[in-house]
Design an enzyme around this catalytic site. Structure first.
Site, PDB file in Angstrom:
ATOM      1  N   SER A 124      -4.475   0.768   3.506  1.00  0.00           N
ATOM      2  CA  SER A 124      -3.567   1.786   4.024  1.00  0.00           C
ATOM      3  C   SER A 124      -4.178   3.174   3.879  1.00  0.00           C
ATOM      4  O   SER A 124      -4.974   3.427   2.955  1.00  0.00           O
ATOM      5  CB  SER A 124      -2.269   1.714   3.208  1.00  0.00           C
ATOM      6  OG  SER A 124      -1.528   2.885   3.371  1.00  0.00           O
ATOM      7  N   TYR A 149       2.827   0.924  -5.106  1.00  0.00           N
ATOM      8  CA  TYR A 149       2.368   0.318  -3.845  1.00  0.00           C
ATOM      9  C   TYR A 149       0.965   0.833  -3.496  1.00  0.00           C
ATOM     10  O   TYR A 149       0.033   0.051  -3.266  1.00  0.00           O
ATOM     11  CB  TYR A 149       3.347   0.626  -2.701  1.00  0.00           C
ATOM     12  CG  TYR A 149       2.770   0.256  -1.346  1.00  0.00           C
ATOM     13  CD1 TYR A 149       2.679  -1.068  -0.950  1.00  0.00           C
ATOM     14  CD2 TYR A 149       2.280   1.242  -0.475  1.00  0.00           C
ATOM     15  CE1 TYR A 149       2.106  -1.417   0.278  1.00  0.00           C
ATOM     16  CE2 TYR A 149       1.714   0.909   0.746  1.00  0.00           C
ATOM     17  CZ  TYR A 149       1.635  -0.422   1.114  1.00  0.00           C
ATOM     18  OH  TYR A 149       1.064  -0.762   2.319  1.00  0.00           O
ATOM     19  N   LYS A 153      -2.974  -0.993  -3.484  1.00  0.00           N
ATOM     20  CA  LYS A 153      -3.962  -1.024  -2.393  1.00  0.00           C
ATOM     21  C   LYS A 153      -5.331  -0.546  -2.898  1.00  0.00           C
ATOM     22  O   LYS A 153      -6.361  -1.121  -2.572  1.00  0.00           O
ATOM     23  CB  LYS A 153      -3.508  -0.141  -1.225  1.00  0.00           C
ATOM     24  CG  LYS A 153      -2.290  -0.679  -0.469  1.00  0.00           C
ATOM     25  CD  LYS A 153      -2.611  -1.955   0.260  1.00  0.00           C
ATOM     26  CE  LYS A 153      -1.402  -2.576   0.922  1.00  0.00           C
ATOM     27  NZ  LYS A 153      -1.579  -3.984   1.280  1.00  0.00           N
TER      28      LYS A 153
END
Ligand code: NAD
Ligand code: UDP
Length: 341
Positions: A124, A149, A153
């Site tokens: 992302s 989150y 990643k």
């Protein structure tokens, strides 16, 4: 070639499976359906006239992974499976690290044990962190993420990079997505979030279809031309095609290295522009109020997509109008999504 797609029932996974099947790959999909529906596979079959081998299960289930790699000769993995709600990740960090990091670790270990040569990961733009200047370029260092989150990643990118450096013939592609929106033009598959949508577009379409009263625009006082945040929105089908191109490039190169690509349009769009363009192309009203800023939102970011253009021969082709029309067709045809939420 046999491709294992984790999270294949989900939003981006289902669109990518359509493109993989259209390109002639055989797909084995693994998904625990925590945020998706098995109906996606019926719709995929309808669109492509091809079937997918669907295995319901969790990427953390080591015995299941062992069985899958023993039963199928897997040539490549596209790894979408993960939890993705930023706000929820701050409330449930251990759940997010367990699912996204431990889950990825289980999958990577099983892939290495089975000598799978190609691994494509859903990363992302959030990995660039809040300090990075725009547009984001792949040469920039990993930033810091303010939520579990984003941290997950970054961690998985690092795990994959270290693994690729240590293991022979393990070519890794890290795809850093910007903001995927829209749906397949058939109106048969699309984004079907469980509960109240966190993302902008599903919220907009649910207001337009009458499921929610109004949109809250988070922040009207950002230092942007209209005061609302700016993002790089790209059509989910363009994003899906980027995965096929990435896999093809990995097979061509077979160099055991790590390849990083931004997948975005290179164009920044504000929240108000999204709402106004949506109203124009669909003739549906989207009432909104301007609410306080959402914690953690960055003012503006977009991609420099030139590396993907040169290295993958990929660029986003759909216009903003296409994205919004397609998102609306999906919502209008499927007011309850797949009907399981
Ligand atoms: P999604 O929730 O629609 O799809 C994820 C899928 O993974 C779901 O079908 C879910 O059931 C499955 N899953 C989750 N945990 C699992 C587990 N432990 N085992 C097996 N299956 C599991 O989300 P999406 O929007 O399609 O996102 C796909 C990937 O892309 C995610 O990793 C996400 O973090 C990443 N990503 C998404 C966006 C976005 O804006 N949608 C942006 C950047 C990155
Ligand atoms: N947004 C909004 N209202 C919503 C959801 C999102 O105004 O109900 C804004 C959000 O503040 C951000 C943009 O829309 O500026 C995109 O948010 P989204 O959650 O879709 O993606 P993000 O860029 O945060 O990953």
């Amino acid at each position: 070639m046999n491709i294992l797609v984790t999270g294949g029932a989900g939003y981006i996974g289902s669109h990518t499976i359509v493109e993989l099947l259209n390109a002639g790959y055989t797909v084995i999909a693994l998904d625990n359906l925590v945020n998706s529906s098995r109906k996606a596979f019926e719709r995929i079959a309808h669109i492509t006239h091809k079937t997918v081998e669907f295995i319901e299960g969790d990427i953390r289930d080591k015995a299941l992974l062992k069985k899958i790699f023993a039963n199928y000769h897997i040539d490549g993995i596209i790894h979408f499976a993960g939890l993705k709600a930023v706000g929820e990740s701050a409330e449930k960090p251990l759940e997010y690290f367990d699912n996204n990091v431990t889950g990825s670790l289980c999958l990577i270990k099983a892939a290495v044990a089975a000598h799978v040569p190609h691994f494509v990961f859903s990363s992302s733009a959030t990995v660039y962190g809040p300090e990075a200047p725009v547009p984001y370029q792949e040469t920039m260092p990993l930033g810091t993420a303010s939520n579990p989150y984003g941290q997950s990643k970054i961690m998985v990118e690092q795990i994959l990079s270290s693994t690729s450096a240590a293991v022979n013939n393990f070519t890794v592609t890290l795809l850093r997505y910007f903001n995927p929106i829209g749906a397949h033009c058939s109106g048969l598959i699309g984004e079907d979030p469980k509960g109240i949508p966190n993302n902008l577009l599903p919220f907009v379409t649910q207001v337009a279809v009458g499921k929610r009263a109004q949109l809250s625009i988070f922040g009207g006082d950002y230092p942007t031309p209209d005061g609302t945040c700016i993002r790089d929105y790209l059509h989910v089908v363009d994003l899906a095609k980027g995965h096929v191109k990435a896999l093809q490039a990995s097979v061509r190169q077979q160099d055991g290295q790590v390849h990083i690509y931004n997948l975005g349009t290179g164009r920044g769009i504000s929240v108000k522009e999204i709402v106004e363009t949506f109203e124009n192309v669909t003739a549906k009203a989207v009432p909104y109020t301007v609410a306080p800023r959402r914690v953690g939102d960055l003012t503006a970011f977009w991609a420099d997509p030139s590396k993907a253009q040169q290295g993958l021969d990929w660029q986003a082709e759909h216009t903003l109008e296409d994205m919004l029309k397609d998102a609306w067709r999906w919502q209008e045809n499927n007011p309850e999504g797949y009907g399981e939420n």
